[in-house]
Design a protein around this motif. Structure first.
Motif, PDB file in Angstrom:
ATOM      1  N   SER A 181      48.804 -40.729-132.569  1.00 51.37           N
ATOM      2  CA  SER A 181      47.446 -41.382-132.218  1.00 51.37           C
ATOM      3  C   SER A 181      46.981 -42.389-133.054  1.00 51.37           C
ATOM      4  O   SER A 181      47.092 -42.488-134.365  1.00 51.37           O
ATOM      5  N   LEU A 182      46.512 -43.566-132.408  1.00 54.83           N
ATOM      6  CA  LEU A 182      45.991 -44.666-133.271  1.00 54.83           C
ATOM      7  C   LEU A 182      45.043 -44.310-134.348  1.00 54.83           C
ATOM      8  O   LEU A 182      44.730 -44.836-135.542  1.00 54.83           O
ATOM      9  N   GLY A 183      44.226 -43.371-134.017  1.00 51.91           N
ATOM     10  CA  GLY A 183      42.964 -43.032-134.722  1.00 51.91           C
ATOM     11  C   GLY A 183      43.370 -42.270-135.954  1.00 51.91           C
ATOM     12  O   GLY A 183      42.385 -42.159-136.957  1.00 51.91           O
ATOM     13  N   SER A 184      44.449 -41.750-135.996  1.00 53.20           N
ATOM     14  CA  SER A 184      44.952 -41.099-137.158  1.00 53.20           C
ATOM     15  C   SER A 184      45.742 -41.919-138.467  1.00 53.20           C
ATOM     16  O   SER A 184      45.972 -41.299-139.501  1.00 53.20           O
ATOM     17  N   THR A 185      45.808 -42.951-138.166  1.00 54.98           N
ATOM     18  CA  THR A 185      46.523 -43.996-138.820  1.00 54.98           C
ATOM     19  C   THR A 185      45.587 -44.431-140.095  1.00 54.98           C
ATOM     20  O   THR A 185      46.106 -44.893-140.976  1.00 54.98           O
ATOM     21  N   GLY A 186      44.419 -44.542-140.130  1.00 51.46           N
ATOM     22  CA  GLY A 186      43.467 -45.149-140.662  1.00 51.46           C
ATOM     23  C   GLY A 186      43.465 -46.530-140.792  1.00 51.46           C
ATOM     24  O   GLY A 186      42.633 -47.397-141.508  1.00 51.46           O
ATOM     25  N   VAL A 187      44.110 -47.450-139.755  1.00 52.97           N
ATOM     26  CA  VAL A 187      44.302 -48.565-139.663  1.00 52.97           C
ATOM     27  C   VAL A 187      43.200 -48.971-138.658  1.00 52.97           C
ATOM     28  O   VAL A 187      43.065 -48.288-137.425  1.00 52.97           O
ATOM     29  N   ALA A 188      42.384 -49.954-138.737  1.00 51.05           N
ATOM     30  CA  ALA A 188      41.201 -50.588-137.896  1.00 51.05           C
ATOM     31  C   ALA A 188      41.767 -51.106-136.497  1.00 51.05           C
ATOM     32  O   ALA A 188      42.799 -51.792-136.479  1.00 51.05           O
ATOM     33  N   ILE A 189      41.303 -50.724-135.472  1.00 55.66           N
ATOM     34  CA  ILE A 189      41.975 -50.880-134.010  1.00 55.66           C
ATOM     35  C   ILE A 189      40.798 -51.691-133.366  1.00 55.66           C
ATOM     36  O   ILE A 189      39.671 -51.414-133.213  1.00 55.66           O
ATOM     37  N   GLY A 190      41.411 -52.823-132.686  1.00 53.21           N
ATOM     38  CA  GLY A 190      40.449 -53.770-132.108  1.00 53.21           C
ATOM     39  C   GLY A 190      41.136 -54.027-130.607  1.00 53.21           C
ATOM     40  O   GLY A 190      41.968 -53.300-130.237  1.00 53.21           O
TER      41      GLY A 190
END
Length: 939
Positions: free
Chosen positions: A513-522
Motif C-alpha cells: 500500500s502506498l500509505g505504508s511507504t512513508g513517501v508523500a503521495i500526490g
C-alpha cells in the motif's frame, strides 16, 4: 580490456622528422598561408565582440567570402541574440543545416540530409568526444555564451584533419592578443515557462561572464569565460506501443499518457592563455570544461489495450483502415512514476605552438586531449489496482478517441486515489518467479567514457613551383577509446528473498500500500489525455524506501550492451595552394591529399540464456585499413564581389560505435538437423534427408549483433557555388548545389557466421550458422540545392535602413536505400526541405528580431523500448523565436543592454509516427513557450 599506446615511438619519430625536413627545405619566402588565415580569422572575431546584428551578419559573410572552402559561419553576436540553450539551434539557421530536438531543445545537427554521425565537431580545430552512445556530438554540452563563433566546412581541404563526411563544425573561442583590449562582460537571464504544475520548477536562471586581458607589453593574453544555467522544461507526452492490424483494421496496441518535468543544470568554463614574445614564436593553451546534469521526472498512466487481456468491443469506428473510436473492457492500466538522470563531465585541453624557422617557413605542433564521462540512470516504478500475477485488482472500461496528438480516454476508475492504487506488477510482467508482487519496476544504469588523444606536427611555407604558391604538409596521430557499460535490475516488492542460482524469489512478496511507504503521495493532472489524474510520488524516494528489494537482471540482452571500441588513426597530408588566373579572371584555391591508416578494435561479450542459465563469451575483433582522400577547392573571382566555387573531395565517416562491437545475442537450437549426429540420425529415421551442412538454414546456430570489421562510409563529393556580395559585405546572395556518391552504406544483413568457441548443449556437427549483423552494402547518391540571402533593408530603399532579412532554403534528395536494396526506408536525418527566415530591425540601440526555422518530415533517432535507440518518422516542424532589446548608449547606463526573449512561440510539438501515416502517432511531445528577460553589460 586491451589498450594501445597511440603515441608510439615510431609515429613520433616520423612526425619529428617531417617537421625537421621543412627546416632543411626552407626558402626565402613569406610567412605561411595558414598563419595568414589565422590572423584573418582573429581579426573577424575582434570585430564580432563589439558589434550588433547587422555587423555580425557582415562578419559571417566575410568568413564565407574569404575562405577557400565552401563554408557557413555564425558569429558570437548571432549566437547571443536568440535564447538558444545550445549552439545547435544557432547552427540550425544556416543553409543546409538543421537540428533535432530532445526534451524541447536542439541537441544534434544534420548537415545536408545526413544523420549526426556523419558530421564531425571540432573545438579550435581539434576533434571532440561525444556524450552520446555513438559519434554524433551532442551540442547542448557547449554553452553558446563561451564561444566566439562557429565555422561549418561543407567542403574540406587536405589540412582539415578530423573532417566529417557531411560537414565539419569548428567551434571557436576568442584569441585575447588579437582582441587587443581589456574586456569584461556579464549577463543574467531569468527564464519562466508557459507550462507549470507538472511536478517540477517552471523558472530558471542563466549567468555568464567573460574576462579578456593582455599583459607584458601585449605578449601575454588571457581569456576566462564562465556560463552557468539552470533551465527547466515541462511537457505533455503521449507514447503509443504500436498499431497491430489483428481486428481487420489498425488499432492501438497500448499507450502511455505522461506529464514530464525536467531540470538542466550546466556549467561551462573556457580558459585561454596566449603567448607571443616575438614575431617568430606563438603559443596558446585552450581549456574547456562542461558539467552537465539533467534530471527528468515522468508521471503518467500506461494503458495496455489490444496487446493485453483487454477486449475491444463491437461498434468501434474505422476510418481509412484505422480504428479511431471504440471501447475496451477489462483494461488494467499501469500507473508510472519514473525518473531519468544524466550526468556528464566534458574536458578538453589543447596546446598549439608555431615557430617561424626563417622568413619563409614555419613549423607547428598541436596536441589535444578530450574526454567525457557520462552516467545515466533510468528508473521505472509501477502502481495499479492489484497484482497481475495473482489476478487481483479492479479492471476498467475505457472509451478512447484517436487524436492528432495521440489518444483521449474516458476512464471509469479514479487513478488518483491512493487507496485504490498499490505498488505492484499490474500486468504480471515479472511472472510468478518474482513473487506475488511481480515486477514492480525496473532500473537501468549506463556509463560512457570517451577519450581522444591527438598530436599533429606540420610545416608550411611559400614555394615557387609553377602555379603552386604555398605548401602545407604534416602528420597527425590520434587514438580514440570509447567504453559503454550497462547494468540493469528488476524491482520487486519487499517481503521475499532472491535465490540467484534458481532465479526465484522465495517468501511471499506482495502488493504494498502506498500509505505504508512513508513517501508523500500526490496526483498528476492528465486531463489533456482525458484522464483527470493519476497518483504521483518521488520515484527516487520510493526506490530508496523499504517498499522494494532489487534483483539483478542477468540477461543476454544486457551482456551485449557493454563494449569497448578503440581506434588508432594516422593521417599524413599535403595541401598545395595556388593563386593564378584563368583568362583575365583571378583563380585561387588548393588541392591536396590525405593518406589515412586506421586500426580499429572492438571488445565485448556474446551471450545466451538468462540468470542462472546465462553463458557469456568474451569476444574481440577488428581490422586495419588505408584510405586515400584527395580534395580540391577552386575559386574563380568573376568580379570584385562575386565568386564561382568548385570543390571535390573523397570523404569518409567511420561506422557507428554500436555497430563495431563484436558481441552477439546468440542461440543454439538442438532440434535442428545439424545440431548433432543424434539429431541428424533421428531426422533420417523419421524420413528426412539428414543434415545438409551446406544448408545454413539447417544449422542450429543463430544470432544478431555488431561487426568490428566494418569499413567506413566513403563518399565522393562535388560542390559548386555562386556567391554575390553586396557593398561593404553588408549582405550576400549564395546559390549552391552538391552531389555525394556514397560508395557503400552500412545496414543489417543476414550472413554466415563462425560460432567456433561458442557454447552449446551438445557437440554440434557444424560451427557455422546465420547471424544478422551490420555489413557494408550498396550505397547510393544524395544531392541537393541551397539558397541563402542576407539582405539589409537599406539596400532596397533608404527608408528601410535598419531593417533586414536573412533567408535560407535547401532541398535535398537521396537515392540511398538505408536498409539495403529494395527497401523503402528513407535516409536517417534527411529532411527534403529545410528553410529559415530571420527578420530584424536595429537602430539607435533598439533591436528586434524574429526567426523561424522549418524542416520537413525526417527519419530521426529516438529512445525506444528498454532505452534502446530506434528510428521513427518525425513530423515536419516550424520553430519560431523572437527577441527585443535596448542598449543604452550614453549616461551612467552606457553599455547596459536590456532584453526580452521568447522561444517556441507557436508551441510546436515534437511528433513521430508510423507507416507514413501521421494518424499512427508513436510519440507526441508538447513543451509550451519559454520566456527570458535579462541584462547584459560590457566594458
Amino acid at each position: 580490456m586491451q589498450d594501445r599506446d597511440i603515441f608510439s615511438r615510431n609515429k613520433i619519430s616520423m612526425a619529428v622528422a617531417l617537421a625537421l625536413a621543412s627546416y632543411g627545405s626552407a626558402q626565402a619566402q613569406e610567412a605561411s598561408s595558414s598563419g595568414d588565415a589565422m590572423d584573418s580569422e582573429r581579426e573577424v572575431i575582434e570585430e564580432v565582440v563589439t558589434t550588433g546584428i547587422r555587423r555580425s551578419l557582415e562578419d559571417s559573410a566575410a568568413i564565407k567570402m574569404d575562405n577557400e572552402s565552401i563554408v557557413e559561419a555564425i558569429s558570437a553576436e548571432e549566437i547571443g541574440k536568440l535564447p538558444d540553450v545550445s549552439i545547435a539551434e544557432s547552427l540550425a539557421r544556416l543553409p543546409g543545416l538543421t537540428a533535432q530536438r530532445l526534451n524541447g531543445r536542439g541537441q544534434v545537427i544534420s548537415v545536408r540530409g545526413l544523420s549526426p554521425d556523419f558530421t564531425t565537431a571540432l573545438l579550435n580545430g581539434r576533434e571532440q568526444v561525444s556524450a552520446g552512445d555513438n559519434r554524433g556530438v551532442e551540442f547542448d554540452q557547449y554553452p553558446s555564451e563561451v564561444l566566439s563563433g562557429v565555422v561549418v566546412y561543407k567542403t574540406p581541404d587536405a589540412a582539415l584533419t578530423g573532417q566529417g563526411l557531411a560537414g565539419t563544425a569548428d567551434l571557436q573561442v576568442v584569441r585575447p592578443l588579437d582582441h587587443g583590449e581589456q574586456t569584461i562582460a556579464a549577463n543574467i537571464r531569468y527564464q519562466w515557462l508557459e507550462y507549470s504544475g507538472r511536478g517540477g520548477d517552471d523558472k530558471g536562471v542563466r549567468y555568464s561572464g567573460t574576462y579578456i586581458d593582455q599583459f607584458a607589453d601585449d605578449t601575454v593574453g588571457v581569456v576566462l569565460a564562465v556560463a552557468d544555467m539552470s533551465s527547466p522544461t515541462q511537457a505533455d507526452w503521449f507514447e503509443a506501443w504500436g498499431y497491430p492490424s489483428d481486428p481487420g483494421a489498425l488499432v492501438i496496441g497500448g499507450g502511455k499518457a505522461w506529464v514530464q518535468a525536467s531540470e538542466l543544470d550546466r556549467t561551462g568554463v573556457v580558459g585561454v592563455l596566449e603567448y607571443e614574445p616575438s614575431d617568430t614564436f606563438h603559443a596558446t593553451v585552450d581549456m574547456f570544461y562542461s558539467k552537465f546534469d539533467e534530471s527528468l521526472r515522468y508521471t503518467g498512466l500506461e494503458v495496455p489495450l489490444w496487446w493485453s487481456s483487454a477486449s475491444l468491443q463491437p461498434g468501434f469506428t474505422v476510418e481509412n483502415g484505422l480504428v479511431t473510436e471504440g471501447t475496451f473492457t477489462g483494461v488494467k492500466p499501469v500507473g508510472r512514476n519514473d525518473a531519468n538522470f544524466r550526468q556528464s563531465d566534458l574536458r578538453s585541453v589543447g596546446f598549439n605552438a608555431t615557430w617561424a624557422v626563417d622568413d619563409n617557413w614555419s613549423v607547428e605542433a598541436d596536441a589535444n586531449y578530450s574526454n567525457i564521462n557520462r552516467t545515466d540512470q533510468i528508473l521505472e516504478t509501477y502502481v495499479g489496482t492489484g497484482s497481475g500475477v495473482t489476478g487481483e485488482g479492479a479492471t476498467d472500461t475505457m472509451d478512447f478517441t484517436m487524436l492528432e496528438s495521440g489518444i483521449s480516454f474516458n476512464a471509469g476508475l479514479d487513478y488518483a486515489d491512493p487507496n485504490l492504487m498499490v505498488l505492484t506488477d499490474p500486468q504480471g510482467w515479472g511472472g510468478t518467479r518474482r513473487g506475488d508482487g511481480g515486477q514492480a519496476g525496473f532500473n537501468k544504469f549506463f556509463t560512457v567514457d570517451d577519450t581522444i588523444e591527438q598530436l599533429r606536427l606540420s610545416a608550411m611555407g611559400d614555394v615557387e613551383w609553377g602555379f603552386i604558391s604555398n605548401l602545407e604538409y604534416g602528420l597527425k596521430v590520434s587514438q580514440r577509446r570509447k567504453l559503454m557499460d550497462n547494468d540493469e535490475e528488476i524491482i520487486t516488492t519487499a517481503g521475499g528473498t532472491y535465490d540467484p542460482v534458481a532465479d526465484q524469489v522465495t517468501g511471499n512478496p506482495s502488493s504494498v500500500s502506498l500509505g505504508s511507504t512513508g513517501v508523500a503521495i500526490g496526483a498528476a493532472d492528465l486531463s489533456y489525455a482525458g484522464i483527470p489524474g493519476v497518483v504521483s510520488y518521488d520515484a527516487v524516494a520510493m526506490y530508496n524506501s523499504n517498499a522494494y528489494f532489487k534483483v539483478p537482471f542477468v540477461h543476454r540482452d544486457v551482456t551485449v550492451k557493454s563494449w569497448d571500441i578503440q581506434e588508432d588513426v594516422t593521417t599524413a597530408y599535403a595541401k598545395f595552394g595556388f593563386d593564378s588566373t584563368w583568362g583575365n579572371k583571378p583563380v585561387s584555391g588548393n588541392f591536396g591529399l590525405q593518406l589515412m591508416h586506421t586500426d580499429q578494435l572492438g571488445i565485448s561479450k556474446s551471450g545466451i540464456g538468462e540468470f542462472s542459465s546465462l553463458q557469456e563469451v568474451a569476444v574481440q575483433g577488428g581490422r586495419s585499413y588505408y584510405d586515400l582522400l584527395p580534395s580540391f577547392n577552386v575559386t574563380i573571382e568573376l568580379t570584385d564581389d562575386s565568386f564561382f566555387r568548385i570543390a571535390g573531395a573523397r570523404t569518409l565517416a567511420r561506422p557507428r560505435m554500436d555497430n563495431l562491437l563484436p558481441g552477439l545475442v546468440f542461440s543454439f537450437n538442438s532440434n535442428k538437423p545439424c545440431a548433432s549426429q543424434a539429431a541428424s540420425d533421428a531426422d533420417a529415421t523419421s524420413g528426412g534427408d539428414g543434415c545438409t551442412l551446406s544448408d545454413l538454414e539447417e544449422s542450429p546456430w543463430g544470432g544478431g549483433g555488431g561487426n568490428p570489421e566494418l569499413d567506413p562510409w566513403i563518399a565522393n563529393a562535388f560542390d559548386i557555388s555562386y556567391e554575390k556580395y553586396f557593398e561593404d559585405r553588408a549582405g550576400y546572395l549564395a546559390i549552391a548545389a552538391f552531389y555525394k556518391d556514397l560508395e557503400t552504406y552500412i545496414y543489417n544483413q543476414t550472413v554466415p557466421f563462425n560460432f567456433t568457441g561458442y557454447p552449446s548443449d551438445v557437440t554440434p556437427l557444424t560451427t557455422t550458422g546465420l547471424a544478422s549483423t551490420w555489413q557494408n552494402g550498396e550505397g547510393g547518391s544524395i544531392q541537393g540545392l541551397e539558397f541563402a540571402l542576407s539582405l539589409p533593408g537599406g539596400m532596397v530603399h533608404d527608408s528601410l535602413d535598419g531593417f533586414g532579412a536573412f533567408l535560407t532554403y535547401s532541398y535535398t534528395d537521396s537515392e540511398i536505400e538505408s536498409n539495403g536494396p529494395g527497401s523503402a526506408t528513407p535516409l536517417p536525418g534527411l529532411s527534403e526541405q529545410v528553410g529559415n527566415l530571420t527578420l530584424y530591425f536595429e537602430r539607435d540601440g533598439f533591436s528586434a528580431r524574429v526567426s523561424g526555422r522549418y524542416r520537413s518530415d525526417f527519419l530521426g533517432e529516438v529512445s525506444g523500448f528498454a532505452a534502446g535507440r530506434t528510428l521513427r518518422t518525425v513530423e515536419s516542424e516550424t520553430i519560431v523565436d523572437a527577441q527585443v532589446s535596448y542598449m543604452f548608449q550614453s549616461g551612467p547606463l552606457d553599455g547596459v543592454n536590456v532584453l526580452l526573449q521568447g522561444y517556441n512561440l507557436t508551441d510546436e510539438p515534437f511528433k513521430t509516427f508510423d507507416n507514413d501515416d501521421p494518424r499512427q502517432v508513436r510519440n507526441y511531445q508538447q513543451y509550451g513557450r519559454s520566456y527570458l528577460v535579462g541584462l547584459s553589460y560590457q566594458f
